[in-house]
Design a protein around this motif. Structure first.
Motif, PDB file in Angstrom:
ATOM      1  N   LYS A 118       0.779  -1.153  -0.047  1.00 17.43           N
ATOM      2  CA  LYS A 118       0.019   0.024   0.064  1.00 17.43           C
ATOM      3  C   LYS A 118       0.760   1.263   0.106  1.00 17.43           C
ATOM      4  O   LYS A 118       0.577   2.221  -0.708  1.00 17.43           O
ATOM      5  CB  LYS A 118      -0.938  -0.035   1.270  1.00 17.43           C
ATOM      6  N   VAL A 119       1.901   1.269   0.822  1.00 14.55           N
ATOM      7  CA  VAL A 119       3.137   2.473   1.113  1.00 14.55           C
ATOM      8  C   VAL A 119       3.421   2.663  -0.465  1.00 14.55           C
ATOM      9  O   VAL A 119       3.825   3.534  -0.964  1.00 14.55           O
ATOM     10  CB  VAL A 119       3.767   2.237   2.069  1.00 14.55           C
ATOM     11  N   HIS A 120       3.918   1.506  -1.046  1.00 12.98           N
ATOM     12  CA  HIS A 120       4.628   1.517  -2.435  1.00 12.98           C
ATOM     13  C   HIS A 120       3.626   2.157  -3.580  1.00 12.98           C
ATOM     14  O   HIS A 120       3.949   2.820  -4.116  1.00 12.98           O
ATOM     15  CB  HIS A 120       4.630   0.019  -2.784  1.00 12.98           C
ATOM     16  N   LEU A 121       2.326   1.921  -3.431  1.00 17.08           N
ATOM     17  CA  LEU A 121       1.449   2.448  -4.480  1.00 17.08           C
ATOM     18  C   LEU A 121       1.179   4.121  -4.053  1.00 17.08           C
ATOM     19  O   LEU A 121       1.052   4.790  -5.140  1.00 17.08           O
ATOM     20  CB  LEU A 121       0.129   1.749  -4.281  1.00 17.08           C
ATOM     21  N   SER A 122       1.146   4.282  -2.627  1.00 18.84           N
ATOM     22  CA  SER A 122       0.791   5.937  -2.454  1.00 18.84           C
ATOM     23  C   SER A 122       2.078   6.747  -2.360  1.00 18.84           C
ATOM     24  O   SER A 122       1.995   8.004  -2.647  1.00 18.84           O
ATOM     25  CB  SER A 122       0.304   5.873  -1.092  1.00 18.84           C
ATOM     26  N   VAL A 167       3.657   7.260   0.343  1.00 14.09           N
ATOM     27  CA  VAL A 167       3.749   8.104   1.590  1.00 14.09           C
ATOM     28  C   VAL A 167       3.819   6.895   2.579  1.00 14.09           C
ATOM     29  O   VAL A 167       3.349   6.023   2.874  1.00 14.09           O
ATOM     30  CB  VAL A 167       2.324   8.408   1.908  1.00 14.09           C
ATOM     31  N   PRO A 168       5.084   7.190   3.674  1.00 12.50           N
ATOM     32  CA  PRO A 168       5.623   6.251   4.544  1.00 12.50           C
ATOM     33  C   PRO A 168       4.392   5.973   5.292  1.00 12.50           C
ATOM     34  O   PRO A 168       3.869   6.799   5.839  1.00 12.50           O
ATOM     35  CB  PRO A 168       6.816   7.163   5.338  1.00 12.50           C
ATOM     36  N   PHE A 169       4.334   4.803   5.777  1.00 15.97           N
ATOM     37  CA  PHE A 169       3.449   4.369   6.923  1.00 15.97           C
ATOM     38  C   PHE A 169       1.872   4.778   6.591  1.00 15.97           C
ATOM     39  O   PHE A 169       1.037   5.158   7.531  1.00 15.97           O
ATOM     40  CB  PHE A 169       3.653   4.814   8.247  1.00 15.97           C
TER      41      PHE A 169
END
Length: 197
Positions: free
Chosen positions: A49-53, A55-57
């Protein structure tokens, strides 16, 4: 206006292709840092999910971590105060339903150049076993539980070891009630003090 050495290094990291051939979901380094950061969060590696956004965490683990820290999203994502530098900057992929470990090339390539530029850091959080071994070396215990249980000793050296805030670790927190009762209040007090001083 010329860019700072940290800005140049962050641009270099964000353009990194070292592990491109081994990353099934592609390259997307995810981190935040500034020369004024007082809190450094060293975690494992971004999840899908972080890879897609980017944004960290930006996931359920992040919600839980922010609760542990007593921070809202605005404070957590204020790069002027909080640096987030994982052991692996890119999502490593999955195997058998779990995220793979951080790529081994990442931290040795970038941490020795990046971490010394974060000169204002007062507290470093070592989240998960990979971060603890990477940051504490021989001072890390034989297991994550041993390392986190020795949190007072490590905190004296400026590093506070934590389990990963993944929902998968809820059983760990239930089996180790001292974590919520003893460690989290100290963590929240220390974070509040350094970010507001």
């Amino acid at each position: 206006m010329p860019r700072s050495p940290l800005d140049r290094l962050l641009a270099e990291i964000r353009a990194c292709q070292i592990c491109a051939a081994q990353l099934p979901d592609g390259v997307r380094p995810v981190l935040q840092a500034s020369a004024t950061a007082r809190l450094l969060i060293v975690s494992q590696a971004p999840g899908r999910k972080v890879h897609l956004s980017g944004v960290p965490f930006d996931d359920v683990s992040g919600d839980r971590l922010r609760d542990w820290l007593g921070l809202d999203k605005a404070a957590f994502y204020d790069a002027a105060r909080v640096a987030i530098v994982p052991m692996g900057f890119c999502f490593p992929g999955t195997a058998r339903g779990a995220d793979l470990p951080p790529r081994r090339e990442c931290a040795p390539t970038w941490h020795p150049r990046l971490l010394p530029l974060l000169k204002k850091v007062d507290l470093t959080l070592a989240i998960g076993r990979f971060a603890q071994v990477g940051l504490l070396g021989p001072l890390a215990g034989a297991s994550l539980t041993d390392t986190v249980r020795d949190w007072r000793m490590h905190l004296a050296g400026g590093v506070l070891p934590l389990p990963h805030p993944s929902p998968r670790n809820q059983l760990w927190t239930k089996r180790n009630p001292w974590f919520a009762e003893e460690l989290l209040p100290v963590l929240r007090e220390r974070v509040a003090r350094i970010l507001h001083s």
